[in-house]
Design a protein around this motif. Structure first.
Motif, mmCIF file in Angstrom:
data_model
loop_
_atom_site.group_PDB
_atom_site.id
_atom_site.type_symbol
_atom_site.label_atom_id
_atom_site.label_comp_id
_atom_site.label_asym_id
_atom_site.label_seq_id
_atom_site.Cartn_x
_atom_site.Cartn_y
_atom_site.Cartn_z
ATOM 1 N N GLN A 102 -3.723 6.854 4.292
ATOM 2 C CA GLN A 102 -3.475 5.411 4.254
ATOM 3 C C GLN A 102 -3.536 4.776 5.647
ATOM 4 O O GLN A 102 -3.920 3.617 5.791
ATOM 5 N N ASP A 141 -13.272 2.813 2.875
ATOM 6 C CA ASP A 141 -13.217 3.971 3.770
ATOM 7 C C ASP A 141 -14.613 4.117 4.373
ATOM 8 O O ASP A 141 -15.598 3.694 3.766
ATOM 9 N N ARG A 159 -6.858 0.014 -2.891
ATOM 10 C CA ARG A 159 -7.308 0.912 -1.818
ATOM 11 C C ARG A 159 -8.219 0.173 -0.862
ATOM 12 O O ARG A 159 -9.176 -0.473 -1.282
ATOM 13 N N SER A 186 -7.911 -1.842 -7.168
ATOM 14 C CA SER A 186 -7.294 -0.531 -6.926
ATOM 15 C C SER A 186 -6.255 -0.596 -5.816
ATOM 16 O O SER A 186 -5.407 0.281 -5.699
ATOM 17 N N GLU A 223 0.005 11.282 1.369
ATOM 18 C CA GLU A 223 -1.079 10.325 1.588
ATOM 19 C C GLU A 223 -1.002 9.516 2.877
ATOM 20 O O GLU A 223 -1.886 8.691 3.146
ATOM 21 N N GLN A 244 2.030 2.513 -3.266
ATOM 22 C CA GLN A 244 1.064 3.274 -4.078
ATOM 23 C C GLN A 244 0.985 4.741 -3.681
ATOM 24 O O GLN A 244 0.284 5.518 -4.340
ATOM 25 N N ARG A 261 0.846 -1.205 0.000
ATOM 26 C CA ARG A 261 0.000 0.000 0.000
ATOM 27 C C ARG A 261 0.881 1.256 0.000
ATOM 28 O O ARG A 261 0.587 2.232 -0.706
ATOM 29 N N ARG A 270 -12.528 10.099 1.102
ATOM 30 C CA ARG A 270 -11.268 9.687 1.729
ATOM 31 C C ARG A 270 -11.160 10.296 3.114
ATOM 32 O O ARG A 270 -11.432 11.481 3.287
ATOM 33 N N GLY A 291 -6.642 3.008 6.744
ATOM 34 C CA GLY A 291 -6.898 1.678 6.184
ATOM 35 C C GLY A 291 -6.706 0.560 7.192
ATOM 36 O O GLY A 291 -7.359 -0.475 7.110
#
Lengths: 332, 332
Positions: free
Chosen positions: A232, B134, B131, B129, A228, A223, A220, B180, A235
């Protein structure tokens, strides 16, 4: 060594004296480590106010050695030389090698004799770079030790010392030419202990780890665009909420994310400085932590050239030698 | 309004019930805010175990209103609907609007009658992705309120709600299509309270701020490559050590760095999603915090289109209306 050879005589007391802990090393003239002791008397955990607290801690950890051999030279590195330490040893500008450290040493008169304290290093980037200065205190001695253990690194290397405040140090011709600090270990600790993220993780020190979760965090991080991290991080919570990470997995994902971010940025700087030919990268520190960094480095395309344990005793020996303390030591 | 017009009759009790606090809003049928109260009984600070603690907190904050008007409809949003809340209202997938929230509301039978609880939202990016999902809980109601206050935003906007866990939400045709989270506020709090950086900053809540230091942090964030936050953070310490930042300046530099990182990443996503034509950006929250974000946004090249205070009361009103609670309300 022949069984009848007498044990080498102690020639140096080396102290690695940090914020939380104090480590004492008894060394022979050739740098052989004869004995090692730990003490919880880091500079924030003295039993009395300074300076008596420093004297007491020194006596507790090594008083018997010093009474056996009253002229034993003493050297120290770490936060003991900070403004909050026993006496301040000001930061020395990069580039610097161990001879620079020895020339700028501060000598404290202790009840057990003079203690030579190594200064820390400061990297002052050009004012127009926009980069603030960076500092280290203690790691410069570990670096001196690493270069003594692996002389081939002196020509050109990057030494990575993970920890609370990880250091990425560039070495050229035996000198530290510049470095960057990453607060990765402290970020992990405060997020785990004090943020929402830690609430769904197991108690620290729990056994076991989830390597797949760690590597998912590293992937992660790969990316990440600029800025970010704060996104992140969340997550680790949402992957827990949605059942994709166990409590332990959340902790390891967070670790992978933070180490991954550091490695992404550290490697980018390394590549930029190396002009397409990055120098060998050597990791220094605790084996379990180095294994994590090595895993992240491999995943991000740059395997480390070597892993070293704690070279502080060798570094303190180098420092004492450069300060002329060993040739003048007791010969009786 | 004519002086002889009677005060509008209460038609709705709205609760914004978070982790740390509970806010109660007494609203008229047209959404006019008639009265507002705060209580420290966030879901983590109940005086008794659940469910009695929830009943007690509700009675403490609004019992008199509810006894005056026993049929008053009640709606709630926030962590009260989480797994740790009164009853779980599961996250609803994006895209979603206030009608979606109303359809998925969970109804709790309380001693004061039914309480309609809004679910949170979940954004599940495509699996390929990389990701994680969220989530938000409470902000979806603030967004509904903002769209009621500024209907022109419904077509296309980005709503930014700074705070402990800042949210950047994309709105298209009245629906939240994705969002996000950035843990900026929590990072600031844990670093200030629990890390080395905070040790040389003044106590929180100290008056005064150093705007130049804040802007220096934002400017530094603008330089960030991927992964550099943990490195840049250390600058707040070294700039203090070298006398370039005062203790207050270190706190504001840290704030500028963290907000700057968030804004850099948020704007990059906005530009990528907007295909070169980013949507208007509207800030929602506390004025002092919004002023900081607006400063960072201007410095980073994207001034906000508008700043809004807390639209939670309007959002709760929209939610109640969508749930059909106002047309069926008491008419006596």
């Amino acid at each position: 060594m022949n069984a009848s050879t007498p044990a080498p005589r102690p020639a140096l007391l080396g102290l690695d004296w940090g914020t939380s802990n104090l480590r004492a090393f008894l060394l022979a003239a050739d740098g052989t480590l004869l004995a090692e002791r730990g003490s919880p008397r880091g500079i924030r955990h003295l039993a009395q106010p300074a300076p008596a607290g420093f004297e007491q801690a020194l006596d507790e950890v090594a008083g018997d050695w010093l009474r056996d051999q009253p002229d034993l030279p003493m050297v120290a590195c770490g936060m003991v030389g900070s403004a909050q330490g026993w006496q301040e040893a000001r930061y020395v500008d990069c580039p610097a090698d161990v001879a620079t450290l020895a020339r700028q040493a501060v000598v404290i008169r202790t009840a057990h004799g003079p203690l030579h304290m190594a200064p820390g290093l400061i990297d002052r980037p050009a004012a127009d770079s926009g980069r603030p200065p960076d500092v280290m205190r203690g790691e410069e001695i570990q670096i001196a030790g690493a270069l003594a253990l692996q002389p081939a690194l002196a020509a050109r290397a990057c030494l990575l010392l993970p920890g609370t405040h990880a250091k990425w140090a560039q070495v050229r011709q035996g000198r530290v030419t510049g470095f960057r600090t990453f607060m990765t270990g402290e970020l992990y600790a405060v997020l785990r202990r004090h943020s929402l993220l830690g609430q769904t993780m197991p108690a620290e020190g729990s056994t076991g780890s989830d390597d797949a979760a760690f590597q998912a965090g590293v992937a992660r991080a790969r990316q990440a665009g600029p800025g970010e991290l704060a996104h992140q991080l969340f997550g680790s919570r949402t992957l827990g909420l949605t059942g994709q990470l166990t409590p332990q997995g959340q902790a390891d994902y967070l670790s992978g994310l933070l180490i991954g971010h550091e490695v992404v940025a550290g490697l980018a700087a390394l590549r930029a400085e190396g002009d397409g030919d990055p120098p060998p990268l050597v990791l220094i520190g605790e084996p379990a932590l180095l294994a994590r960094y090595a895993g992240a480095l491999r995943a991000l395309g740059h395997a480390p050239a070597a892993l070293l344990g704690n070279p502080a005793p060798q570094g303190l020996h180098q420092f004492a030698q450069a300060a002329g303390l060993l040739t003048e030591g007791p010969t009786a």
